[in-house]
Enzyme design. Structure first.
Site, PDB file in Angstrom:
ATOM      1  NE  ARG A   1      -1.977  -1.463   3.500  1.00  0.00           N
ATOM      2  CZ  ARG A   1      -2.263  -1.183   4.769  1.00  0.00           C
ATOM      3  NH1 ARG A   1      -3.384  -0.588   5.090  1.00  0.00           N
ATOM      4  NH2 ARG A   1      -1.419  -1.494   5.726  1.00  0.00           N
TER       5      ARG A   1
ATOM      6  CG  ASN B   1      -3.693  -4.700   3.427  1.00  0.00           C
ATOM      7  OD1 ASN B   1      -3.187  -4.682   2.309  1.00  0.00           O
ATOM      8  ND2 ASN B   1      -2.972  -4.563   4.523  1.00  0.00           N
TER       9      ASN B   1
END
Length: 93
Positions: free
Chosen positions: A22, A40
Protein backbone atom coordinates in the site's frame (compact mmCIF):
# COMPACT_ATOMS: atom_id res chain seq x y z
CA UNK A 1 -9.76 17.46 -19.10
CA UNK A 2 -11.21 16.66 -22.48
CA UNK A 3 -11.98 13.02 -21.73
CA UNK A 4 -14.48 11.79 -19.17
CA UNK A 5 -12.88 10.51 -16.00
CA UNK A 6 -12.92 6.79 -15.40
CA UNK A 7 -12.68 4.67 -12.30
CA UNK A 8 -10.49 1.58 -12.41
CA UNK A 9 -10.59 -1.08 -9.72
CA UNK A 10 -7.85 -3.67 -9.40
CA UNK A 11 -7.65 -6.62 -7.05
CA UNK A 12 -4.12 -7.92 -6.52
CA UNK A 13 -3.42 -11.36 -5.06
CA UNK A 14 -0.19 -13.04 -4.10
CA UNK A 15 2.18 -11.95 -1.34
CA UNK A 16 0.63 -8.48 -1.29
CA UNK A 17 0.03 -7.85 2.41
CA UNK A 18 2.74 -7.19 4.97
CA UNK A 19 5.29 -6.17 2.33
CA UNK A 20 4.67 -2.40 2.05
CA UNK A 21 2.39 -2.80 -0.99
CA UNK A 22 0.00 0.00 0.00
CA UNK A 23 2.83 2.42 0.82
CA UNK A 24 4.60 1.75 -2.48
CA UNK A 25 1.30 2.25 -4.30
CA UNK A 26 0.87 5.61 -2.57
CA UNK A 27 4.39 6.61 -3.65
CA UNK A 28 3.61 5.67 -7.26
CA UNK A 29 0.33 7.62 -7.12
CA UNK A 30 2.22 10.84 -6.34
CA UNK A 31 3.64 10.74 -9.87
CA UNK A 32 0.22 10.64 -11.53
CA UNK A 33 -2.91 12.77 -11.60
CA UNK A 34 -5.15 10.19 -9.97
CA UNK A 35 -7.38 10.03 -6.93
CA UNK A 36 -8.66 6.99 -5.07
CA UNK A 37 -7.37 4.56 -2.48
CA UNK A 38 -5.57 1.30 -1.81
CA UNK A 39 -6.62 -1.07 0.97
CA UNK A 40 -5.98 -4.54 2.36
CA UNK A 41 -8.88 -6.97 2.14
CA UNK A 42 -9.67 -9.63 4.74
CA UNK A 43 -9.13 -12.40 2.16
CA UNK A 44 -5.44 -11.46 1.73
CA UNK A 45 -5.81 -9.42 -1.46
CA UNK A 46 -5.18 -5.71 -1.99
CA UNK A 47 -7.89 -3.54 -3.58
CA UNK A 48 -6.89 -0.47 -5.60
CA UNK A 49 -9.39 2.12 -6.83
CA UNK A 50 -8.02 4.82 -9.12
CA UNK A 51 -9.88 7.73 -10.70
CA UNK A 52 -8.65 10.03 -13.45
CA UNK A 53 -8.52 10.43 -17.17
CA UNK A 54 -8.27 7.08 -18.99
CA UNK A 55 -4.63 7.40 -20.08
CA UNK A 56 -3.35 8.60 -16.70
CA UNK A 57 -5.26 5.91 -14.82
CA UNK A 58 -4.04 3.14 -17.16
CA UNK A 59 -0.41 4.28 -16.83
CA UNK A 60 -0.71 4.47 -13.03
CA UNK A 61 -2.12 0.94 -12.74
CA UNK A 62 0.61 -0.37 -15.06
CA UNK A 63 3.30 1.40 -12.99
CA UNK A 64 1.98 -0.17 -9.77
CA UNK A 65 2.00 -3.59 -11.43
CA UNK A 66 5.58 -3.12 -12.63
CA UNK A 67 6.89 -1.72 -9.33
CA UNK A 68 5.33 -4.51 -7.26
CA UNK A 69 5.47 -7.39 -9.76
CA UNK A 70 7.58 -9.56 -7.44
CA UNK A 71 4.64 -9.77 -4.99
CA UNK A 72 1.73 -10.11 -7.43
CA UNK A 73 0.50 -13.54 -8.50
CA UNK A 74 -2.77 -12.47 -10.13
CA UNK A 75 -4.81 -9.36 -10.87
CA UNK A 76 -8.44 -8.75 -11.68
CA UNK A 77 -9.39 -5.39 -13.14
CA UNK A 78 -12.48 -3.48 -14.23
CA UNK A 79 -13.05 0.09 -15.40
CA UNK A 80 -16.17 2.18 -15.77
CA UNK A 81 -17.15 5.86 -16.01
CA UNK A 82 -16.50 7.78 -12.82
CA UNK A 83 -19.75 8.61 -11.01
CA UNK A 84 -18.32 10.61 -8.11
CA UNK A 85 -14.87 11.98 -7.44
CA UNK A 86 -12.56 11.36 -4.50
CA UNK A 87 -10.37 14.30 -3.45
CA UNK A 88 -6.97 12.60 -3.14
CA UNK A 89 -5.20 9.25 -3.23
CA UNK A 90 -4.90 7.59 0.17
CA UNK A 91 -4.30 4.38 2.06
CA UNK A 92 -7.29 2.76 3.69
CA UNK A 93 -7.21 -0.10 6.20
Amino acid sequence: MSEQKIETEVWFSGLVQGVGFRYETLKVAKGYEVTGFVENLSDGRVHLLAQGDPTETKEFVEAVGERLSDYIRDTQQQSHPCESSLGSFQIRR
